[in-house]
Design an enzyme around this catalytic site. Structure first.
Site, mmCIF file in Angstrom:
data_model
loop_
_atom_site.group_PDB
_atom_site.id
_atom_site.type_symbol
_atom_site.label_atom_id
_atom_site.label_comp_id
_atom_site.label_asym_id
_atom_site.label_seq_id
_atom_site.Cartn_x
_atom_site.Cartn_y
_atom_site.Cartn_z
ATOM 1 N N ASN A 262 0.812 -1.208 0.000
ATOM 2 C CA ASN A 262 0.000 0.000 0.000
ATOM 3 C C ASN A 262 0.848 1.262 0.000
ATOM 4 O O ASN A 262 0.345 2.361 0.186
ATOM 5 C CB ASN A 262 -0.944 0.011 1.211
ATOM 6 C CG ASN A 262 -2.086 -0.970 1.050
ATOM 7 O OD1 ASN A 262 -2.492 -1.268 -0.070
ATOM 8 N ND2 ASN A 262 -2.599 -1.476 2.162
ATOM 9 N N HIS A 264 3.108 2.493 2.031
ATOM 10 C CA HIS A 264 3.454 3.197 3.258
ATOM 11 C C HIS A 264 4.098 2.201 4.220
ATOM 12 O O HIS A 264 4.142 1.003 3.949
ATOM 13 C CB HIS A 264 2.249 3.893 3.890
ATOM 14 C CG HIS A 264 1.069 2.992 4.143
ATOM 15 N ND1 HIS A 264 -0.212 3.459 4.278
ATOM 16 C CD2 HIS A 264 0.982 1.643 4.284
ATOM 17 C CE1 HIS A 264 -1.029 2.452 4.491
ATOM 18 N NE2 HIS A 264 -0.330 1.347 4.514
ATOM 19 N N CYS A 299 2.891 6.707 7.675
ATOM 20 C CA CYS A 299 4.280 7.170 7.577
ATOM 21 C C CYS A 299 4.824 6.785 6.215
ATOM 22 O O CYS A 299 4.639 5.655 5.756
ATOM 23 C CB CYS A 299 5.105 6.533 8.696
ATOM 24 S SG CYS A 299 6.824 7.075 8.756
#
Length: 369
Positions: A262, A264, A299
């Site tokens: 995904n 991240h 993040c």
């Protein structure tokens, strides 16, 4: 992992108590009235089944993936839960010659993904249904809670059972039970919550009836919880850790290998970052028993992260909840407070102090071996 304010997260979960995996390229066409029924017989077929959009709500068998022949996993008779056995490898143990908590978390993620593949879901993403892929929606972790009663050692065989179910109108949940395969002893339990996010806008979105119908057919009709006890620790809210933190580890940077499909940082990476600011005295004398993480902001690869930790006094202690102190490093002296066993944590962006993740850990004294 979630890009939202703390207030939004608290609102989402204030009225409700993590991994629902990938769904096949073909979607489930099931009415709400059908959701109370057991899965179609074909869904229990060991060769797996997929829902065919060409045949309405029909389910047709599919040749199992080559990996299925080598996995020690199977669907249970009810068609809702899945069990798989894993051997603890040499590279999955730490200094204590037992599996690390990151290993445990990775196994939880692996068995969940294998579960959904077994019932015919896709491997295109973490739990994305046909409707979700059309709308560029993904599942992201909101909370993870793991309790480990006994760590498996190198070469031990662990059997993990998992199942998923709906979690209100805003997400889904997945639970796990871990057992020692040789004794059937329960050595751990875990639960997680997931919410849906638009992959393009990175904004949260409510789970629609169409998406819910695509996966609920494979969920237990009655709620089944890994932690059925009233007021269990998986339900406890985590207060925000305020500066000054007693211990810290600054300037943590994601590696390329920390990113998942995904795009991240994967949720397991956060566990390692949280533990970086635990004082060495605790690492030397204790082992992690419980960890709870609330994911509040995703993040990215270029972010720099600070890990902060402060001692927390258990609820049954009459003195104040948090112990004060000055900023320090993860190796700061405990000044004789070796009875510390519960901590609050926060991961934040170094650049602007925005909160990424908050957590709580509980530790027990290492047993003599």
């Amino acid at each position: 992992m979630l890009k939202l304010s703390c207030n939004v997260t608290n609102h989402f979960f204030s009225d409700s108590s993590f991994l629902i995996p990938p769904v096949n390229r073909r979607a489930i066409s099931v009415s709400s009235s059908q959701l109370r029924k057991k899965p179609p017989a074909a869904a229990l077929d060991p060769l797996r089944a997929v829902i065919s959009t060409d045949q309405g709500s029909g389910i047709s068998p599919v040749t199992p993936a080559a990996a299925d022949r080598f996995r020690a996993g199977r669907l249970m008779e009810d068609g809702y839960s899945y069990k798989e056995k894993f051997i603890v490898r040499s590279y999955e143990v730490g200094i204590n010659k037992t599996a690390t908590v990151e290993t445990i978390a990775n196994l939880l993620q692996e068995v969940a993904c294998n579960h959904v593949q077994k019932v015919g879901f896709s491997t295109d993403g973490f739990a994305t249904t046909l409707t979700m892929r059309k709308l560029h929606l993904i599942w992201v972790t909101a909370r993870m809670h793991i309790e480990i009663y006994k760590y498996p050692a190198w070469s031990d065989v662990v059997e993990i059972e998992t199942w998923c179910q709906s979690e209100g109108r805003i997400g889904t949940r997945r639970d796990w039970i871990l057992r020692d395969s040789s004794t059937n002893e329960v050595i751990g339990r875990a639960t997680s919550k997931w919410v849906m996010m638009n992959q393009d806008t990175r904004r949260l979105q409510r789970v629609t009836d169409e998406v819910r119908d695509e996966y609920l057919v494979f969920c237990p009709r009655e709620p089944r919880l890994a932690f059925p006890e009233e007021n269990n620790s998986s339900l406890k809210k985590i207060p925000k850790l305020e500066d000054p933190a007693r211990y810290s580890m600054l300037g943590l940077k994601p590696r390329r290998a920390d990113l998942d499909m995904n795009q991240h940082v994967n949720n397991v990476t956060y566990i390692g970052w949280v533990l970086e600011s635990i004082p060495q005295e605790i690492i030397d004398t204790h082992e992690l028993q419980v960890i709870t993480l609330d994911y509040r902001r995703e993040c990215q690869q270029d972010d720099i992260v600070d890990s902060l930790t402060t001692s927390e006094i258990p609820d049954d202690n009459p003195i104040s909840k948090l112990t004060g102190g000055t900023n320090g490093s993860a190796t700061s002296s405990l000044q004789g407070q070796h009875n510390e066993s519960q901590f609050l944590h926060m991961l934040r962006l170094s650049e602007n102090g925005q909160e990424i993740n908050r957590g709580r850990t509980q530790w027990r004294k290492k047993s003599s071996r």
